[in-house]
Motif scaffolding. Structure first.
Motif, PDB file in Angstrom:
ATOM      1  N   PHE A   1       3.987  -3.194   5.221  1.00 26.34           N
ATOM      2  CA  PHE A   1       3.888  -3.660   3.840  1.00 26.34           C
ATOM      3  C   PHE A   1       5.133  -4.453   3.463  1.00 26.34           C
ATOM      4  O   PHE A   1       5.062  -5.533   2.885  1.00 26.34           O
ATOM      5  N   SER A   2       6.289  -3.882   3.801  1.00 26.39           N
ATOM      6  CA  SER A   2       7.533  -4.496   3.354  1.00 26.39           C
ATOM      7  C   SER A   2       7.811  -5.816   4.072  1.00 26.39           C
ATOM      8  O   SER A   2       8.240  -6.790   3.457  1.00 26.39           O
TER       9      SER A   2
ATOM     10  N   ILE B   1      -1.432  -9.190   7.718  1.00 25.47           N
ATOM     11  CA  ILE B   1      -2.192  -9.640   6.563  1.00 25.47           C
ATOM     12  C   ILE B   1      -2.401 -11.147   6.557  1.00 25.47           C
ATOM     13  O   ILE B   1      -3.135 -11.683   5.752  1.00 25.47           O
TER      14      ILE B   1
ATOM     15  N   SER C   1       8.512 -13.655   0.396  1.00 22.74           N
ATOM     16  CA  SER C   1       7.286 -12.884   0.582  1.00 22.74           C
ATOM     17  C   SER C   1       7.599 -11.441   0.970  1.00 22.74           C
ATOM     18  O   SER C   1       7.007 -10.499   0.464  1.00 22.74           O
ATOM     19  N   ALA C   2       8.572 -11.281   1.861  1.00 20.87           N
ATOM     20  CA  ALA C   2       8.881  -9.932   2.372  1.00 20.87           C
ATOM     21  C   ALA C   2       9.541  -9.073   1.292  1.00 20.87           C
ATOM     22  O   ALA C   2       9.178  -7.910   1.091  1.00 20.87           O
TER      23      ALA C   2
ATOM     24  N   GLY D   1       5.554  -7.593   5.245  1.00 26.22           N
ATOM     25  CA  GLY D   1       4.443  -8.490   4.906  1.00 26.22           C
ATOM     26  C   GLY D   1       3.683  -8.946   6.143  1.00 26.22           C
ATOM     27  O   GLY D   1       3.198 -10.067   6.202  1.00 26.22           O
TER      28      GLY D   1
ATOM     29  N   SER E   1       2.534 -15.219  -2.081  1.00 27.60           N
ATOM     30  CA  SER E   1       2.220 -15.285  -0.652  1.00 27.60           C
ATOM     31  C   SER E   1       0.871 -14.630  -0.371  1.00 27.60           C
ATOM     32  O   SER E   1       0.112 -15.081   0.480  1.00 27.60           O
ATOM     33  N   LEU E   2       0.586 -13.559  -1.104  1.00 31.14           N
ATOM     34  CA  LEU E   2      -0.719 -12.906  -0.938  1.00 31.14           C
ATOM     35  C   LEU E   2      -1.839 -13.830  -1.411  1.00 31.14           C
ATOM     36  O   LEU E   2      -2.882 -13.956  -0.774  1.00 31.14           O
TER      37      LEU E   2
ATOM     38  N   TYR F   1      -1.168  -4.967  -6.527  1.00 30.08           N
ATOM     39  CA  TYR F   1       0.244  -5.380  -6.554  1.00 30.08           C
ATOM     40  C   TYR F   1       0.549  -5.988  -7.921  1.00 30.08           C
ATOM     41  O   TYR F   1       1.599  -5.742  -8.519  1.00 30.08           O
TER      42      TYR F   1
ATOM     43  N   GLY G   1      10.086  -7.660  -2.091  1.00 30.11           N
ATOM     44  CA  GLY G   1       9.301  -7.565  -3.313  1.00 30.11           C
ATOM     45  C   GLY G   1       9.280  -6.138  -3.810  1.00 30.11           C
ATOM     46  O   GLY G   1      10.210  -5.365  -3.554  1.00 30.11           O
ATOM     47  N   LEU G   2       8.216  -5.797  -4.478  1.00 30.70           N
ATOM     48  CA  LEU G   2       8.088  -4.425  -4.974  1.00 30.70           C
ATOM     49  C   LEU G   2       8.199  -3.421  -3.843  1.00 30.70           C
ATOM     50  O   LEU G   2       8.631  -2.297  -4.038  1.00 30.70           O
ATOM     51  N   GLY G   3       7.773  -3.852  -2.648  1.00 30.37           N
ATOM     52  CA  GLY G   3       7.808  -2.960  -1.496  1.00 30.37           C
ATOM     53  C   GLY G   3       9.204  -2.433  -1.213  1.00 30.37           C
ATOM     54  O   GLY G   3       9.372  -1.283  -0.803  1.00 30.37           O
ATOM     55  N   ASN G   4      10.210  -3.248  -1.445  1.00 34.62           N
ATOM     56  CA  ASN G   4      11.579  -2.822  -1.127  1.00 34.62           C
ATOM     57  C   ASN G   4      12.157  -1.885  -2.171  1.00 34.62           C
ATOM     58  O   ASN G   4      13.058  -1.114  -1.875  1.00 34.62           O
TER      59      ASN G   4
ATOM     60  N   SER H   1       6.330 -12.548  -3.795  1.00 30.39           N
ATOM     61  CA  SER H   1       5.464 -11.849  -2.837  1.00 30.39           C
ATOM     62  C   SER H   1       4.000 -12.059  -3.196  1.00 30.39           C
ATOM     63  O   SER H   1       3.157 -12.297  -2.324  1.00 30.39           O
TER      64      SER H   1
HETATM   65  N1  PHE Z   1       6.260  -7.549   1.381  1.00 27.13           N
HETATM   66  C1  PHE Z   1       5.934  -7.511  -0.001  1.00 27.13           C
HETATM   67  C2  PHE Z   1       6.781  -6.461  -0.674  1.00 27.13           C
HETATM   68  O1  PHE Z   1       7.564  -5.809  -0.039  1.00 27.13           O
HETATM   69  C3  PHE Z   1       4.484  -7.255  -0.246  1.00 27.13           C
HETATM   70  C4  PHE Z   1       3.601  -8.008   0.645  1.00 27.13           C
HETATM   71  C5  PHE Z   1       2.763  -7.316   1.490  1.00 27.13           C
HETATM   72  C6  PHE Z   1       3.649  -9.381   0.695  1.00 27.13           C
HETATM   73  C7  PHE Z   1       1.970  -7.975   2.387  1.00 27.13           C
HETATM   74  C8  PHE Z   1       2.878 -10.056   1.594  1.00 27.13           C
HETATM   75  C9  PHE Z   1       2.059  -9.378   2.445  1.00 27.13           C
HETATM   76  O2  PHE Z   1       6.687  -6.246  -1.844  1.00 27.13           O
END
Ligand code: PHE
Length: 450
Positions: free
Chosen positions: A233-234, A239, A29-30, A236, A330-331, A111, A32-35, A327
């Motif tokens: 965000f990264s 939320i 979950s953590a 997660g 998980s959302l 996302y 993902g695109l965020g990284n 990710s």
């Molecule tokens: N953490 C995920 C990412 O880095 C995005 C995400 C945000 C997932 C919030 C779950 C909750 O891409």
């Protein structure tokens, strides 16, 4: 009541197969695109190394304590985000669960659009279309793709359907299985890419940008809010995802070590991804403050010139799509779990929520094309929703989480659910009560005041 069995099956039968499954899914979950996509562009816009420094401090001082707070809430909730906020006499707090669910839904909507870009790039490489293009043609190629609504909306639909498929397959059989399979692979690929990027002539500028702080960047108050938003965000958090995920793990008293593993893994991943992106940006004379398309414009240029680039590009975009998938599920799981608790069948809940998120995401998909001129405070639709969700909504929900865990839950109960030894547990609670909320409030308010 604190559960002690690591594989307790709750009333709807949703549970990880064990602690390793929980860790895999939480990291899934953590990471993902965020990284890759988001970290690179936000760090790029905010001065690189100075941003990274503030980011790291925020992860340790705020992100990690909030993550553990969400795990603590999870041990009380059994998949139901509303039930997590139902300490005796705290009825009004349930709205935090409602807001968290709506935010998860909102983030999922855009996302999935970016994840659709990743899927399209995977497909375009795998089928050979992109590999034939010369390096200079790649930025224009991105523009052409992003402005074609059939493409962006189509890939968005495909991606969200995939996420719905995984979620409907269940917690252990779908979400956990996908994470266990894909996360290790992704780690290997990003390390290979970073090693190659760092060896490029001219890569040094990228490493200086990422690791040698220009202290003057610290004077910009937006940097702190950007770092806070990126950390939330990264990781997660803010939320409800981590609340729901922890509720599928029995409380074996080791949530603190899981939280530390997730925070460390996620941050390391972002740093290594930065080491892949920024050397390329500098080696090819691009602008690090390029904005959200950064990873989609920079990386293909190096794939075009590196030996075996086609193969690496295909693998990279496959795994980027896969990281986005673990990710996105998980959302999606947050609203789906809520519905499943209330008698809706899991597959129907997944399908219904995904269909709705698809519709809500369409404007984001059109925002890089026909609706390009439509901007909100100078940002395109997708960027504006991203900014508001990450920099405002996540920290606000996070703030509510720490206030609730710090002030509404009985201290003894919170500490024992955290699994920390007593002294460390007290320190954590102090941070949750005072340091984290204060820091969040200051970061949220300063950009508005100056
Ligand atoms: N953490 C995920 C990412 O880095 C995005 C995400 C945000 C997932 C919030 C779950 C909750 O891409």
């Amino acid at each position: 009541m604190v559960r002690t069995d690591a594989t307790v099956i709750d009333s709807a039968g949703d549970a990880w197969t064990g602690r390793a499954g929980f860790i895999a899914a939480a990291i899934g979950s953590a990471v993902g695109l965020g990284n890759i996509w988001r970290f690179a562009y936000v760090a790029g816009e905010n001065g690189g190394a100075a941003f990274l420094l503030v980011y790291a401090v925020i992860v340790v001082l705020i992100g990690l304590p909030v993550l553990l707070s969400e795990f603590v809430l999870g041990t009380r909730s059994r998949g139901d985000i509303l039930a997590a906020f139902s300490a005796p006499g705290a009825g009004r707090w349930r709205w935090v669960g409602v807001v968290a669910t709506l935010v998860a839904f909102l983030i999922l909507s855009y996302y999935s659009v970016i994840a659709g870009w990743a899927c399209r790039y995977f497909w375009a490489y795998a089928s050979g279309t992109l590999a034939a293009l010369p390096q200079e043609a790649l930025p224009a190629e991105f523009e052409r793709f992003a402005s074609d609504p059939r493409q962006t909306v189509g890939w968005h639909a495909l991606f969200i359907a995939l996420a719905a498929f995984v979620v409907s397959a269940g917690v252990a059989g779908g979400i956990e299985r996908a994470s266990r399979l894909l996360m290790p692979l992704l780690g290997v690929i990003i390390i290979v890419l970073a090693a190659y990027a760092v060896s490029l002539p001219g890569a040094g500028g990228g490493l200086v940008f990422l690791f040698s702080p220009d202290w003057s960047a610290l004077r910009h108050p937006q940097l702190y809010l950007a770092a806070l938003g990126q950390a939330f965000f990264s990781l997660g958090v803010g939320i409800g995802v981590m609340v729901v995920y922890a509720s599928y793990a029995g409380n074996d008293g080791r949530h603190a070590s899981v939280a530390a593993a997730v925070a460390a893994g996620d941050t390391l991943f972002a740093v290594v991804a930065g080491m892949a992106v920024f050397p390329i940006v500098f080696a090819f004379g691009l602008d690090p403050a390029y904005g959200p398309a950064l990873a989609f414009v920079t990386l293909p240029q190096v794939f075009a010139v590196m030996p075996g680039g086609w193969w690496v590009a295909t693998a990279f975009f496959f795994l980027l799509s896969a990281a986005a998938l673990t990710s996105a599920v998980s959302l999606l799981e947050v609203p789906v779990a809520l519905l499943a608790r209330r008698g809706v069948s899991r597959p129907w809940a997944a399908l219904g929520v995904a269909a709705l998120a698809f519709v809500v995401g369409v404007p984001s998909a059109l925002g890089t094309g026909p609706w390009r001129e439509l901007t909100i405070a100078g940002l395109q639709i997708l960027d504006a929703i991203d900014f508001v969700s990450a920099n405002l909504l996540l920290p606000v929900v996070g703030l509510a989480v720490v206030i609730y865990v710090g002030w509404r839950l009985p201290a003894q109960q919170a500490i024992s659910a955290s699994g920390l030894p007593h002294a460390l547990g007290c320190a954590w609670l102090l941070v949750v009560r005072y340091v984290a909320p204060l820091a969040m409030a200051v970061f949220l308010l300063t950009p508005a005041l100056v």
